[in-house]
Scaffold this active site. Sequence first.
Site, mmCIF file in Angstrom:
data_model
loop_
_atom_site.group_PDB
_atom_site.id
_atom_site.type_symbol
_atom_site.label_atom_id
_atom_site.label_comp_id
_atom_site.label_asym_id
_atom_site.label_seq_id
_atom_site.Cartn_x
_atom_site.Cartn_y
_atom_site.Cartn_z
ATOM 1 N N ARG A 1 50.551 35.113 32.441
ATOM 2 C CA ARG A 1 49.937 33.908 31.908
ATOM 3 C C ARG A 1 48.662 34.230 31.119
ATOM 4 O O ARG A 1 48.148 33.385 30.379
ATOM 5 C CB ARG A 1 49.646 32.887 32.986
ATOM 6 C CG ARG A 1 48.658 33.338 34.049
ATOM 7 C CD ARG A 1 48.534 32.305 35.137
ATOM 8 N NE ARG A 1 48.137 31.013 34.611
ATOM 9 C CZ ARG A 1 46.896 30.713 34.229
ATOM 10 N NH1 ARG A 1 45.954 31.618 34.309
ATOM 11 N NH2 ARG A 1 46.613 29.512 33.783
ATOM 12 N N GLU B 1 58.019 49.126 57.787
ATOM 13 C CA GLU B 1 56.631 49.243 58.245
ATOM 14 C C GLU B 1 55.743 49.891 57.187
ATOM 15 O O GLU B 1 54.573 50.157 57.434
ATOM 16 C CB GLU B 1 56.583 50.068 59.538
ATOM 17 C CG GLU B 1 57.331 49.443 60.703
ATOM 18 C CD GLU B 1 56.876 48.020 60.990
ATOM 19 O OE1 GLU B 1 57.726 47.124 61.065
ATOM 20 O OE2 GLU B 1 55.651 47.806 61.089
ATOM 21 N N PRO C 1 48.546 45.385 52.358
ATOM 22 C CA PRO C 1 47.321 44.804 52.940
ATOM 23 C C PRO C 1 46.152 45.781 52.967
ATOM 24 O O PRO C 1 45.016 45.393 53.133
ATOM 25 C CB PRO C 1 47.752 44.428 54.366
ATOM 26 C CG PRO C 1 49.234 44.355 54.316
ATOM 27 C CD PRO C 1 49.669 45.363 53.307
ATOM 28 N N ASP D 1 40.422 28.827 32.735
ATOM 29 C CA ASP D 1 40.869 28.787 34.125
ATOM 30 C C ASP D 1 39.722 28.942 35.108
ATOM 31 O O ASP D 1 38.694 29.525 34.794
ATOM 32 C CB ASP D 1 41.802 29.981 34.387
ATOM 33 C CG ASP D 1 43.219 29.643 34.004
ATOM 34 O OD1 ASP D 1 43.473 28.470 33.691
ATOM 35 O OD2 ASP D 1 44.041 30.555 34.006
HETATM 36 N N1 LIG Z 1 49.063 41.282 51.960
HETATM 37 C C1 LIG Z 1 49.658 42.005 50.968
HETATM 38 N N2 LIG Z 1 49.118 42.198 49.745
HETATM 39 O O1 LIG Z 1 49.971 42.971 49.056
HETATM 40 N N3 LIG Z 1 51.041 43.253 49.776
HETATM 41 C C2 LIG Z 1 50.890 42.665 50.965
HETATM 42 C C3 LIG Z 1 51.857 42.734 52.078
HETATM 43 O O2 LIG Z 1 51.676 42.102 53.103
HETATM 44 N N4 LIG Z 1 52.933 43.527 51.875
HETATM 45 C C4 LIG Z 1 53.925 43.674 52.887
HETATM 46 C C5 LIG Z 1 53.868 45.016 53.550
HETATM 47 C C6 LIG Z 1 55.035 45.095 54.485
HETATM 48 C C7 LIG Z 1 55.099 46.441 55.108
HETATM 49 C C8 LIG Z 1 55.158 47.517 54.085
HETATM 50 C C9 LIG Z 1 53.996 47.463 53.139
HETATM 51 C C10 LIG Z 1 53.886 46.104 52.514
#
Ligand SMILES: Nc1nonc1C(=O)NCC1CCCCC1
Length: 245
Positions: A153, A115, A88, A168
């Site tokens: 794709r 985590e 994230p 697309d």
């Molecule tokens: N949103 C996201 N975009 O790309 N990945 C995502 C995600 O939420 N990944 C899970 C987390 C869970 C804890 C460790 C690091 C990744």
Amino acid sequence: MQFSVITLFPELVESVVAEGVVGRAEKRGLMELKCVNPRDFTEDVHRTVDDRPYGGGPGMLMRPDCLLKTIRSERERLGKAKVIYLSPQGKPLEQSMLQALSEEGSAILLCGRYEGIDERVIDLEVDEEWSIGDYVLSGGELAAMVVVDGVTRLLPEALGHKGSAIEDSFTDGLLDCPHYTRPERIEDLDVPKVLLSGNHQHIEKWRKKQALGRTQLRRPDLLQNTELNESDKVLLIEFMKEIKT
Ligand SMILES: Nc1nonc1C(=O)NCC1CCCCC1
């Protein structure tokens, strides 16, 4: 295109090549997917991949030692592959990033669990960090599968009709136009007559107008980044007038 996905759950990721466009592309040799498990790069009898965070806090982190070994092993196998960590905290994924990656020829996708991963892995071996959205999943595998699907794709010959990927949504910075197929009428709703006209110039113009109008109504932010030519501007004005009548 060669994908290496570093994951504690290879079976989960391998399911992306089980069916459909991605499955067929893999079978036809357009794309290769290899999943590598950091657990195979541990040296303790318990094959430990996680540990408690320094400074305290909830949950566990993925250990740096086995991750670094796994990444470096795949870098050696693939050569100049870019290492992308899915999280994230990454750059929001856009179609242009998928298009660029599809032209790279290879990629190593790193999937976090628990985590997260030790920051030193990112400092030492991650080239880019990508996010598929502002939410938290239980692991990076689904995000990696999104990247594998979205890139595959775009590979030449991956889609049945060459035009599909080029036409697309987002390829031209706009949302997609509405689509219709048989039957012509369902529950008193008819297919727009222009699509039955056989006049391809009119059909193309209608589709562009619908794409412009939809983008204006649903994602005006996309139009901020798109330079419309004069004919597109006229189409959009026509669309906005039509919906007001
Ligand atoms: N949103 C996201 N975009 O790309 N990945 C995502 C995600 O939420 N990944 C899970 C987390 C869970 C804890 C460790 C690091 C990744």
